[in-house]
Scaffold this motif. Sequence first.
Motif, PDB file in Angstrom:
ATOM      1  N   ALA A 105       0.963  -1.129   0.207  1.00  0.00           N
ATOM      2  CA  ALA A 105       0.158   0.058  -0.039  1.00  0.00           C
ATOM      3  C   ALA A 105       0.822   1.379   0.187  1.00  0.00           C
ATOM      4  O   ALA A 105       1.674   1.315   0.620  1.00  0.00           O
ATOM      5  N   GLN A 106       0.506   2.422  -0.971  1.00  0.00           N
ATOM      6  CA  GLN A 106       1.146   3.503  -1.206  1.00  0.00           C
ATOM      7  C   GLN A 106       0.177   4.819  -0.783  1.00  0.00           C
ATOM      8  O   GLN A 106      -1.071   4.432  -1.013  1.00  0.00           O
ATOM      9  N   PRO A 107       0.756   5.759  -0.133  1.00  0.00           N
ATOM     10  CA  PRO A 107      -0.142   6.886   0.056  1.00  0.00           C
ATOM     11  C   PRO A 107      -0.477   7.811  -1.154  1.00  0.00           C
ATOM     12  O   PRO A 107       0.525   7.556  -1.898  1.00  0.00           O
ATOM     13  N   TYR A 108      -1.535   8.076  -1.489  1.00  0.00           N
ATOM     14  CA  TYR A 108      -1.827   8.696  -2.657  1.00  0.00           C
ATOM     15  C   TYR A 108      -3.077   9.583  -2.480  1.00  0.00           C
ATOM     16  O   TYR A 108      -3.820   9.755  -1.436  1.00  0.00           O
ATOM     17  N   SER A 109      -3.408  10.667  -3.356  1.00  0.00           N
ATOM     18  CA  SER A 109      -4.550  11.459  -3.155  1.00  0.00           C
ATOM     19  C   SER A 109      -4.759  11.892  -4.362  1.00  0.00           C
ATOM     20  O   SER A 109      -3.898  12.293  -5.413  1.00  0.00           O
ATOM     21  N   PHE A 110      -6.120  12.255  -4.989  1.00  0.00           N
ATOM     22  CA  PHE A 110      -6.306  12.678  -5.998  1.00  0.00           C
ATOM     23  C   PHE A 110      -7.832  13.545  -5.892  1.00  0.00           C
ATOM     24  O   PHE A 110      -8.706  13.171  -4.896  1.00  0.00           O
ATOM     25  N   GLY A 111      -8.029  14.407  -6.791  1.00  0.00           N
ATOM     26  CA  GLY A 111      -9.402  14.890  -7.057  1.00  0.00           C
ATOM     27  C   GLY A 111      -9.720  15.375  -8.298  1.00  0.00           C
ATOM     28  O   GLY A 111      -8.840  15.846  -9.041  1.00  0.00           O
ATOM     29  N   TYR A 112     -11.098  15.658  -8.828  1.00  0.00           N
ATOM     30  CA  TYR A 112     -11.377  16.040  -9.961  1.00  0.00           C
ATOM     31  C   TYR A 112     -12.736  16.754 -10.135  1.00  0.00           C
ATOM     32  O   TYR A 112     -13.517  16.183  -9.224  1.00  0.00           O
ATOM     33  N   ASP A 113     -13.212  17.715 -10.836  1.00  0.00           N
ATOM     34  CA  ASP A 113     -14.276  17.970 -11.120  1.00  0.00           C
ATOM     35  C   ASP A 113     -14.773  18.008 -12.492  1.00  0.00           C
ATOM     36  O   ASP A 113     -14.014  18.501 -13.433  1.00  0.00           O
ATOM     37  N   THR A 121     -24.128  17.864 -16.557  1.00  0.00           N
ATOM     38  CA  THR A 121     -23.297  16.995 -15.818  1.00  0.00           C
ATOM     39  C   THR A 121     -22.436  17.863 -14.870  1.00  0.00           C
ATOM     40  O   THR A 121     -21.915  18.863 -15.326  1.00  0.00           O
ATOM     41  N   ASP A 122     -22.687  17.568 -13.662  1.00  0.00           N
ATOM     42  CA  ASP A 122     -21.851  18.462 -12.523  1.00  0.00           C
ATOM     43  C   ASP A 122     -21.475  17.405 -11.648  1.00  0.00           C
ATOM     44  O   ASP A 122     -22.207  16.647 -10.801  1.00  0.00           O
ATOM     45  N   PHE A 123     -20.058  17.016 -11.464  1.00  0.00           N
ATOM     46  CA  PHE A 123     -19.860  15.980 -10.698  1.00  0.00           C
ATOM     47  C   PHE A 123     -18.536  16.242 -10.047  1.00  0.00           C
ATOM     48  O   PHE A 123     -17.681  17.030 -10.715  1.00  0.00           O
ATOM     49  N   GLU A 124     -18.191  15.786  -8.745  1.00  0.00           N
ATOM     50  CA  GLU A 124     -16.949  16.403  -8.183  1.00  0.00           C
ATOM     51  C   GLU A 124     -16.542  15.134  -7.110  1.00  0.00           C
ATOM     52  O   GLU A 124     -17.308  14.372  -6.750  1.00  0.00           O
ATOM     53  N   HIS A 125     -15.091  14.568  -7.319  1.00  0.00           N
ATOM     54  CA  HIS A 125     -14.717  13.634  -6.577  1.00  0.00           C
ATOM     55  C   HIS A 125     -13.311  13.828  -6.076  1.00  0.00           C
ATOM     56  O   HIS A 125     -12.357  14.280  -6.679  1.00  0.00           O
ATOM     57  N   ASN A 126     -13.077  13.454  -4.813  1.00  0.00           N
ATOM     58  CA  ASN A 126     -11.656  13.641  -4.058  1.00  0.00           C
ATOM     59  C   ASN A 126     -11.534  12.317  -3.203  1.00  0.00           C
ATOM     60  O   ASN A 126     -12.729  11.736  -2.521  1.00  0.00           O
ATOM     61  N   TYR A 138     -17.517  12.447  -2.749  1.00  0.00           N
ATOM     62  CA  TYR A 138     -17.870  12.752  -4.026  1.00  0.00           C
ATOM     63  C   TYR A 138     -19.281  13.453  -4.371  1.00  0.00           C
ATOM     64  O   TYR A 138     -20.093  13.278  -3.061  1.00  0.00           O
ATOM     65  N   ARG A 139     -19.604  14.320  -5.151  1.00  0.00           N
ATOM     66  CA  ARG A 139     -20.876  15.181  -5.139  1.00  0.00           C
ATOM     67  C   ARG A 139     -21.184  15.067  -6.537  1.00  0.00           C
ATOM     68  O   ARG A 139     -20.294  15.411  -7.572  1.00  0.00           O
ATOM     69  N   VAL A 140     -22.658  15.027  -6.418  1.00  0.00           N
ATOM     70  CA  VAL A 140     -23.247  15.093  -7.872  1.00  0.00           C
ATOM     71  C   VAL A 140     -24.509  15.852  -7.754  1.00  0.00           C
ATOM     72  O   VAL A 140     -25.506  15.386  -6.883  1.00  0.00           O
ATOM     73  N   VAL A 141     -24.985  16.252  -9.080  1.00  0.00           N
ATOM     74  CA  VAL A 141     -26.064  17.042  -9.248  1.00  0.00           C
ATOM     75  C   VAL A 141     -27.210  16.272  -9.678  1.00  0.00           C
ATOM     76  O   VAL A 141     -26.671  15.656 -10.965  1.00  0.00           O
ATOM     77  N   LEU A 142     -28.130  15.783  -9.009  1.00  0.00           N
ATOM     78  CA  LEU A 142     -29.193  14.812  -9.495  1.00  0.00           C
ATOM     79  C   LEU A 142     -30.302  15.497 -10.375  1.00  0.00           C
ATOM     80  O   LEU A 142     -30.332  16.725 -10.685  1.00  0.00           O
ATOM     81  N   PRO A 143     -30.934  14.808 -11.180  1.00  0.00           N
ATOM     82  CA  PRO A 143     -31.830  15.377 -12.386  1.00  0.00           C
ATOM     83  C   PRO A 143     -32.832  16.001 -11.760  1.00  0.00           C
ATOM     84  O   PRO A 143     -33.638  16.894 -12.311  1.00  0.00           O
ATOM     85  N   ASP A 144     -33.270  15.808 -10.472  1.00  0.00           N
ATOM     86  CA  ASP A 144     -34.258  16.523  -9.757  1.00  0.00           C
ATOM     87  C   ASP A 144     -33.731  17.789  -9.013  1.00  0.00           C
ATOM     88  O   ASP A 144     -34.338  18.154  -8.272  1.00  0.00           O
ATOM     89  N   SER A 145     -32.508  18.366  -9.358  1.00  0.00           N
ATOM     90  CA  SER A 145     -31.930  19.485  -8.949  1.00  0.00           C
ATOM     91  C   SER A 145     -31.386  19.481  -7.637  1.00  0.00           C
ATOM     92  O   SER A 145     -30.729  20.451  -7.143  1.00  0.00           O
ATOM     93  N   ARG A 146     -31.427  18.173  -7.033  1.00  0.00           N
ATOM     94  CA  ARG A 146     -30.753  18.017  -5.547  1.00  0.00           C
ATOM     95  C   ARG A 146     -29.450  17.658  -5.755  1.00  0.00           C
ATOM     96  O   ARG A 146     -28.794  17.269  -6.825  1.00  0.00           O
ATOM     97  N   VAL A 147     -28.344  17.923  -4.665  1.00  0.00           N
ATOM     98  CA  VAL A 147     -27.141  17.515  -4.383  1.00  0.00           C
ATOM     99  C   VAL A 147     -26.900  16.485  -3.710  1.00  0.00           C
ATOM    100  O   VAL A 147     -27.263  16.576  -2.648  1.00  0.00           O
ATOM    101  N   GLN A 148     -26.109  15.288  -4.302  1.00  0.00           N
ATOM    102  CA  GLN A 148     -26.016  14.129  -3.415  1.00  0.00           C
ATOM    103  C   GLN A 148     -24.718  14.142  -2.991  1.00  0.00           C
ATOM    104  O   GLN A 148     -23.680  14.247  -3.894  1.00  0.00           O
ATOM    105  N   ILE A 149     -24.193  14.026  -1.674  1.00  0.00           N
ATOM    106  CA  ILE A 149     -22.975  14.175  -1.274  1.00  0.00           C
ATOM    107  C   ILE A 149     -22.835  13.078  -0.422  1.00  0.00           C
ATOM    108  O   ILE A 149     -23.627  12.615   0.603  1.00  0.00           O
ATOM    109  N   VAL A 150     -21.690  12.155  -0.860  1.00  0.00           N
ATOM    110  CA  VAL A 150     -21.361  11.005  -0.280  1.00  0.00           C
ATOM    111  C   VAL A 150     -19.880  11.094   0.406  1.00  0.00           C
ATOM    112  O   VAL A 150     -18.959  11.476  -0.328  1.00  0.00           O
ATOM    113  N   THR A 151     -19.638  10.767   1.828  1.00  0.00           N
ATOM    114  CA  THR A 151     -18.500  10.835   2.427  1.00  0.00           C
ATOM    115  C   THR A 151     -18.431   9.326   2.881  1.00  0.00           C
ATOM    116  O   THR A 151     -19.233   8.746   3.315  1.00  0.00           O
TER     117      THR A 151
END
Length: 224
Positions: A105-113, A121-126, A138-151
């Motif tokens: 295992a190696q330490p890493y980190s990334f993120g994109y938008d 399409t409106d998406f973000e991941h870290n 990660y965060r994603v804008v749903l079709p019903d205009s809500r924003v889903q945030i998953v930690t």
Amino acid sequence: MKFFVLVALFAFAAADSYKAAEYKAPMYDSPKYEAPKYVAPKYEAPKYEAPKYETPKYETPKYEAPKYVAPKYEAPKYVAPKYETPKYETPKYETPKYEEVTYAAQPYSFGYDVQDKESYTDFEHNEKSDYNVVTGSYRVVLPDSRVQIVTYKADANGYTADVKYEGEAKYPEYVESQYKSAASYAAPAYKAPEYKKPAYTAPAYTAPAYTAPAYQAPAAYPKY
């Protein structure tokens, strides 16, 4: 010495008693020439003896006809080739052994938008990791205009996630389309183009003017 004295005295006495000799023409007797007598040789004709010719004896050769021995011919023996059906052995295929490769295992980190208005399409991941624990969101804008945030979090105990939503769901009202299909389809009117015959003007032809050359009579020929 005495010899020389005697010779001298003899010479002196001879000188006193020397008289000149009288010269008489020699008498020449012409030789008598006698014609040679020719004695014809006696020729004896050779005696010719005719050779004795003996007719050669000719012996007729004895001819023996050759004896012909017919060769003995043996018909060739044909041996049919022996054909052996080839033995075909199914090749043995050994399944290759793949050893699983494990990486430390190696330490890493990334993120994109990602934001694309045309495709909505409106998406973000870290995400990041420190050898043992992986955390991210990660965060994603749903079709019903809500924003889903998953930690989420992943470690030796498993994977856990916290999901939450921001905003209210909105559903647009149905609006009937304003587009009405045409009742009838009118084929486009096609007007054939008018063809005008080109005006052709015949070129004016002018006959060339020909002037006959003036003829001059030759001058009188000179008289010779």
